[in-house]
Design a protein around this motif. Structure first.
Motif, PDB file in Angstrom:
ATOM      1  N   MET A   1       0.818  -1.219   0.000  1.00 25.41           N
ATOM      2  CA  MET A   1       0.000   0.000   0.000  1.00 25.41           C
ATOM      3  C   MET A   1       0.851   1.269   0.000  1.00 25.41           C
ATOM      4  N   GLY A   2       2.140   1.130   0.366  1.00 25.33           N
ATOM      5  CA  GLY A   2       2.998   2.315   0.391  1.00 25.33           C
ATOM      6  C   GLY A   2       3.847   2.397  -0.858  1.00 25.33           C
ATOM      7  N   GLY A   3       4.765   3.360  -0.889  1.00 25.42           N
ATOM      8  CA  GLY A   3       5.636   3.524  -2.056  1.00 25.42           C
ATOM      9  C   GLY A   3       4.800   3.640  -3.320  1.00 25.42           C
ATOM     10  N   PHE A   4       5.283   3.046  -4.401  1.00 27.86           N
ATOM     11  CA  PHE A   4       4.584   3.183  -5.684  1.00 27.86           C
ATOM     12  C   PHE A   4       3.265   2.410  -5.709  1.00 27.86           C
ATOM     13  N   ILE A  70       1.407  -6.071  -9.384  1.00 27.07           N
ATOM     14  CA  ILE A  70       2.531  -6.308  -8.458  1.00 27.07           C
ATOM     15  C   ILE A  70       3.458  -5.089  -8.454  1.00 27.07           C
ATOM     16  N   PRO A  71       3.227  -4.144  -7.508  1.00 27.31           N
ATOM     17  CA  PRO A  71       4.099  -2.971  -7.389  1.00 27.31           C
ATOM     18  C   PRO A  71       4.916  -3.060  -6.102  1.00 27.31           C
ATOM     19  N   THR A  72       5.564  -4.195  -5.897  1.00 31.40           N
ATOM     20  CA  THR A  72       6.272  -4.474  -4.645  1.00 31.40           C
ATOM     21  C   THR A  72       7.789  -4.431  -4.872  1.00 31.40           C
ATOM     22  N   LYS A  95       8.007  -2.420 -13.395  1.00 31.66           N
ATOM     23  CA  LYS A  95       9.393  -2.563 -13.857  1.00 31.66           C
ATOM     24  C   LYS A  95      10.312  -2.450 -12.645  1.00 31.66           C
ATOM     25  N   PRO A  96      11.523  -2.941 -12.658  1.00 38.06           N
ATOM     26  CA  PRO A  96      12.028  -3.942 -13.581  1.00 38.06           C
ATOM     27  C   PRO A  96      11.432  -5.301 -13.212  1.00 38.06           C
ATOM     28  N   PRO A  97      11.207  -6.189 -14.193  1.00 39.22           N
ATOM     29  CA  PRO A  97      10.585  -7.470 -13.832  1.00 39.22           C
ATOM     30  C   PRO A  97      11.440  -8.213 -12.817  1.00 39.22           C
ATOM     31  N   VAL A 120       4.963  -5.721 -18.353  1.00 39.51           N
ATOM     32  CA  VAL A 120       5.981  -5.118 -17.494  1.00 39.51           C
ATOM     33  C   VAL A 120       5.782  -3.599 -17.603  1.00 39.51           C
ATOM     34  N   GLY A 121       5.563  -2.963 -16.459  1.00 40.95           N
ATOM     35  CA  GLY A 121       5.122  -1.567 -16.454  1.00 40.95           C
ATOM     36  C   GLY A 121       6.218  -0.542 -16.695  1.00 40.95           C
ATOM     37  N   PHE A 122       6.847  -0.603 -17.870  1.00 36.11           N
ATOM     38  CA  PHE A 122       7.706   0.511 -18.303  1.00 36.11           C
ATOM     39  C   PHE A 122       6.745   1.587 -18.802  1.00 36.11           C
ATOM     40  N   ARG A 163      15.192   4.393   2.425  1.00 36.04           N
ATOM     41  CA  ARG A 163      13.730   4.402   2.519  1.00 36.04           C
ATOM     42  C   ARG A 163      13.152   3.006   2.684  1.00 36.04           C
ATOM     43  N   ASN A 164      13.914   2.002   2.279  1.00 35.60           N
ATOM     44  CA  ASN A 164      13.482   0.614   2.481  1.00 35.60           C
ATOM     45  C   ASN A 164      14.742  -0.248   2.609  1.00 35.60           C
ATOM     46  N   ASN A 165      14.579  -1.569   2.756  1.00 36.10           N
ATOM     47  CA  ASN A 165      15.763  -2.393   3.021  1.00 36.10           C
ATOM     48  C   ASN A 165      16.448  -2.890   1.749  1.00 36.10           C
ATOM     49  N   TRP A 166      15.931  -2.491   0.557  1.00 34.62           N
ATOM     50  CA  TRP A 166      16.533  -3.012  -0.673  1.00 34.62           C
ATOM     51  C   TRP A 166      17.159  -1.923  -1.557  1.00 34.62           C
ATOM     52  N   ALA A 167      16.972  -0.650  -1.222  1.00 28.79           N
ATOM     53  CA  ALA A 167      17.507   0.435  -2.058  1.00 28.79           C
ATOM     54  C   ALA A 167      19.038   0.355  -2.113  1.00 28.79           C
ATOM     55  N   GLY A 183      18.908   0.192 -13.376  1.00 27.57           N
ATOM     56  CA  GLY A 183      17.939  -0.909 -13.302  1.00 27.57           C
ATOM     57  C   GLY A 183      16.599  -0.513 -12.744  1.00 27.57           C
ATOM     58  N   ASN A 184      16.540   0.625 -12.006  1.00 29.87           N
ATOM     59  CA  ASN A 184      15.286   0.960 -11.339  1.00 29.87           C
ATOM     60  C   ASN A 184      14.811   2.373 -11.674  1.00 29.87           C
ATOM     61  N   ALA A 185      15.393   3.391 -11.000  1.00 32.51           N
ATOM     62  CA  ALA A 185      14.804   4.732 -11.105  1.00 32.51           C
ATOM     63  C   ALA A 185      14.712   5.232 -12.551  1.00 32.51           C
TER      64      ALA A 185
HETATM   65  N1  LIG Z   1       6.530   2.930 -12.862  1.00 29.75           N
HETATM   66  C1  LIG Z   1       7.079   3.851 -12.088  1.00 29.75           C
HETATM   67  O1  LIG Z   1       7.131   5.033 -12.421  1.00 29.75           O
HETATM   68  C2  LIG Z   1       7.633   3.454 -10.749  1.00 29.75           C
HETATM   69  C3  LIG Z   1       7.974   4.420  -9.799  1.00 29.75           C
HETATM   70  C4  LIG Z   1       8.468   3.993  -8.566  1.00 29.75           C
HETATM   71  C5  LIG Z   1       8.632   2.644  -8.303  1.00 29.75           C
HETATM   72  N2  LIG Z   1       8.311   1.738  -9.291  1.00 29.75           N
HETATM   73  C6  LIG Z   1       8.464   0.280  -9.041  1.00 29.75           C
HETATM   74  O2  LIG Z   1       7.508  -0.132  -8.080  1.00 29.75           O
HETATM   75  C7  LIG Z   1       8.035  -1.232  -7.327  1.00 29.75           C
HETATM   76  C8  LIG Z   1       7.984  -0.895  -5.847  1.00 29.75           C
HETATM   77  O3  LIG Z   1       8.902   0.131  -5.578  1.00 29.75           O
HETATM   78  P1  LIG Z   1       8.795   1.033  -4.251  1.00 29.75           P
HETATM   79  O4  LIG Z   1       9.941   1.969  -4.280  1.00 29.75           O
HETATM   80  O5  LIG Z   1       7.426   1.568  -4.118  1.00 29.75           O
HETATM   81  O6  LIG Z   1       9.082  -0.102  -3.140  1.00 29.75           O
HETATM   82  P2  LIG Z   1       8.677  -0.186  -1.601  1.00 29.75           P
HETATM   83  O7  LIG Z   1       9.789  -0.876  -0.895  1.00 29.75           O
HETATM   84  O8  LIG Z   1       8.233   1.148  -1.117  1.00 29.75           O
HETATM   85  O9  LIG Z   1       7.462  -1.218  -1.629  1.00 29.75           O
HETATM   86  C9  LIG Z   1       6.173  -0.941  -2.138  1.00 29.75           C
HETATM   87  C10 LIG Z   1       5.147  -1.606  -1.274  1.00 29.75           C
HETATM   88  O10 LIG Z   1       5.280  -3.020  -1.279  1.00 29.75           O
HETATM   89  C11 LIG Z   1       4.865  -3.470  -0.007  1.00 29.75           C
HETATM   90  N3  LIG Z   1       5.301  -4.832   0.290  1.00 29.75           N
HETATM   91  C12 LIG Z   1       6.514  -5.232   0.772  1.00 29.75           C
HETATM   92  N4  LIG Z   1       6.491  -6.574   0.955  1.00 29.75           N
HETATM   93  C13 LIG Z   1       5.266  -7.011   0.583  1.00 29.75           C
HETATM   94  C14 LIG Z   1       4.638  -8.280   0.578  1.00 29.75           C
HETATM   95  N5  LIG Z   1       5.282  -9.377   0.972  1.00 29.75           N
HETATM   96  N6  LIG Z   1       3.347  -8.360   0.166  1.00 29.75           N
HETATM   97  C15 LIG Z   1       2.687  -7.243  -0.238  1.00 29.75           C
HETATM   98  N7  LIG Z   1       3.227  -6.018  -0.251  1.00 29.75           N
HETATM   99  C16 LIG Z   1       4.502  -5.893   0.166  1.00 29.75           C
HETATM  100  C17 LIG Z   1       5.485  -2.459   0.942  1.00 29.75           C
HETATM  101  O11 LIG Z   1       4.812  -2.481   2.209  1.00 29.75           O
HETATM  102  C18 LIG Z   1       5.219  -1.173   0.202  1.00 29.75           C
HETATM  103  O12 LIG Z   1       3.993  -0.645   0.588  1.00 29.75           O
HETATM  104  C19 LIG Z   1       9.455  -1.466  -7.868  1.00 29.75           C
HETATM  105  O13 LIG Z   1       9.415  -2.453  -8.859  1.00 29.75           O
HETATM  106  C20 LIG Z   1       9.814  -0.122  -8.456  1.00 29.75           C
HETATM  107  O14 LIG Z   1      10.781  -0.181  -9.465  1.00 29.75           O
HETATM  108  C21 LIG Z   1       7.809   2.113 -10.480  1.00 29.75           C
END
Ligand SMILES: NC(=O)c1ccc[n+]([C@@H]2O[C@H](COP(=O)([O-])OP(=O)(O)OC[C@H]3O[C@@H](n4cnc5c(N)ncnc54)[C@H](O)[C@@H]3O)[C@@H](O)[C@H]2O)c1
Length: 406
Positions: A1-4, A70-72, A95-97, A120-122, A163-167, A183-185
């Motif tokens: 629910m957080g992040g993207f 799947i935006p996790t 993205k990235p897959p 794949v959401g590019f 901001r998270n444990n994988w950045a 690979g990401n941003a």
């Molecule tokens: N298309 C875009 O413009 C865009 C922009 C930013 C991020 N992204 C992509 O979105 C994805 C997430 O990136 P982020 O920076 O938001 O990451 P993030 O670490 O903030 O995680 C996003 C969410 O996933 C949740 N999450 C973690 N483990 C989970 C689980 N086991 N089950 C369900 N939810 C879980 C987290 O609680 C968080 O709310 C990545 O693939 C990133 O590349 C895409």
């Protein structure tokens, strides 16, 4: 629910209000941390099921679903995609897959079990001006493609990497993460450049023949925050990518396609121009474009059988993932940017800390325009070796060594 994932919730709520979608269920390991957001998205009145675990959610709800989003975190993509496709469900996968070429192949196999291909959401492949320019390119209007470059400087404060444990991680628990600007941003722009040089049809991406790269870091992270990458396609086109998070101030990004008769300059979200060799400058209007809404709608149209294909499939992502892997193999190590080039800056408005390499813009220009590598100007390393797809089996060993793992 957080992040993207929160942005997907915003978009889906809007799409639901417009009658395009219906959110059935959602999950987060800690949904209670998002009480305010749940109210904003009106999850309770919309009857959305809320789960702590995606496996329980799929088990309970899969019969009523057309797709899973799947935006996790990147390291969870493969297992979540596998669980959905085992139930026949196609996926809108952020993205990235994955950033591991062997895992991508496993995901491609898994995807064949789904009713339709996953997306794949590019974000920017479906932009109308991009597709129109690619058509003109393929029709030969600009002459042969002679090269392509990407320059992207996106400032990221120190807090971005915590901001998270994988950045900024290369590996976690023995698995490849490879999080980085390449690979990401800035993955969208990298995938866009591969799209420009894909020559077989409209939706095609360059096939890589050889990659040379130098990877650097200014931030105290495991991975790289600065990439200089040169890639030759099997069609003989050379692409150069210069990307960095080690900067402050305004971000910039520019895709350029260098053709026999003209240069295409494409800056997502700001300006598109064709500069003809005869002096004409053609400016192309950018229409308002909401990437998430547009990509959701485009994917729904494919799922309904109205579009022949998703904008980017897992198979289409092969060159992007290979480029990331070969760049790490070629570079062989991540070199600290010489400390005398790095300045620590605090943005008083944002109250955030940045590391800034003042000579980065010049380094980009030197590399993209003249082919001069930072290693040739005193950045403290030898040039990267040439890596070809035949080197991919070495990828995991290279990353393990970079991450200091046995
Ligand atoms: N298309 C875009 O413009 C865009 C922009 C930013 C991020 N992204 C992509 O979105 C994805 C997430 O990136 P982020 O920076 O938001 O990451 P993030 O670490 O903030 O995680 C996003 C969410 O996933 C949740 N999450 C973690 N483990 C989970 C689980 N086991 N089950 C369900 N939810 C879980 C987290 O609680 C968080 O709310 C990545 O693939 C990133 O590349 C895409």
């Amino acid at each position: 629910m957080g992040g993207f994932a929160g942005c997907h919730h915003d978009a889906i709520a809007q799409l639901e209000a417009g009658g395009h979608a219906k959110l059935i269920c959602t999950c987060d390991p800690q949904p209670e941390n998002f009480a305010k957001e749940q109210e904003t998205w009106r999850l309770a009145p919309r009857g959305v099921g809320i789960f702590h675990d995606y496996r329980a959610m799929l088990e309970a709800c899969h019969r009523g679903l057309d797709l899973l989003v799947i935006p996790t975190p990147i390291n969870l993509h493969a297992e979540m995609h596998a669980a959905a496709t085992a139930l026949g469900l196609p996926v809108y996968l952020e993205k990235p897959p994955t950033l591991d070429h062997t895992e991508l192949e496993q995901m491609i196999v898994a995807d064949a079990r789904a009713r339709k291909s996953s997306l794949v959401g590019f974000n920017f492949i479906i932009e109308k001006p991009r597709l129109a320019l690619k058509q003109r390119l393929l029709a030969g209007e600009f002459g042969a493609v002679q090269g392509a470059t990407l320059s992207a400087l996106w400032p990221r404060p120190a807090s971005y990497f915590s901001r998270n444990n994988w950045a900024g991680r290369l590996m976690m628990e023995g698995c490849v993460v490879l999080d980085s600007c390449l690979g990401n941003a800035m993955a969208h722009f990298v995938h866009n450049l591969l799209f420009w040089t894909g020559e077989s049809e409209l939706f095609s991406w360059a096939q890589l023949a050889a990659v040379r790269a130098e990877l650097y870091r200014a931030h105290a992270i495991e991975g790289a925050d600065t990439f200089f990458v040169e890639a030759d396609t099997t069609a003989g086109v050379t692409m150069r990518f210069a990307l960095s998070h080690a900067c402050a101030g305004n971000g910039t990004h520019l895709e350029m396609v260098l053709c026999e008769k003209a240069v295409i300059r494409y800056a997502v979200g700001s300006q598109i121009e064709v500069r003809w060799n005869d002096g004409r400058v053609e400016k192309i209007t950018l229409e308002p474009f909401d990437p998430l809404i547009e990509n959701h709608l485009d994917y729904y149209a494919y799922l309904r059988g109205e579009n022949p294909r998703p904008a980017t499939s897992l198979v289409d992502s092969r060159p992007f993932v290979a480029l990331n892997n070969l760049a790490h193999i070629s570079s062989g190590r991540i070199t600290p940017i010489p400390s005398e080039l790095v300045t620590a800056l605090r943005d008083p408005k944002e109250q955030k800390d940045y590391l800034h390499v003042a000579s980065m813009t010049a380094a980009h220009e030197n590399f993209l325009v003249r082919g001069v590598w930072p290693s040739a100007t005193g950045w403290g390393r030898a040039p990267g070796e040439v890596a070809t797809p035949a080197d991919l089996p070495r990828f995991r060993d290279v990353v393990r060594a970079m991450a200091g793992q046995p």
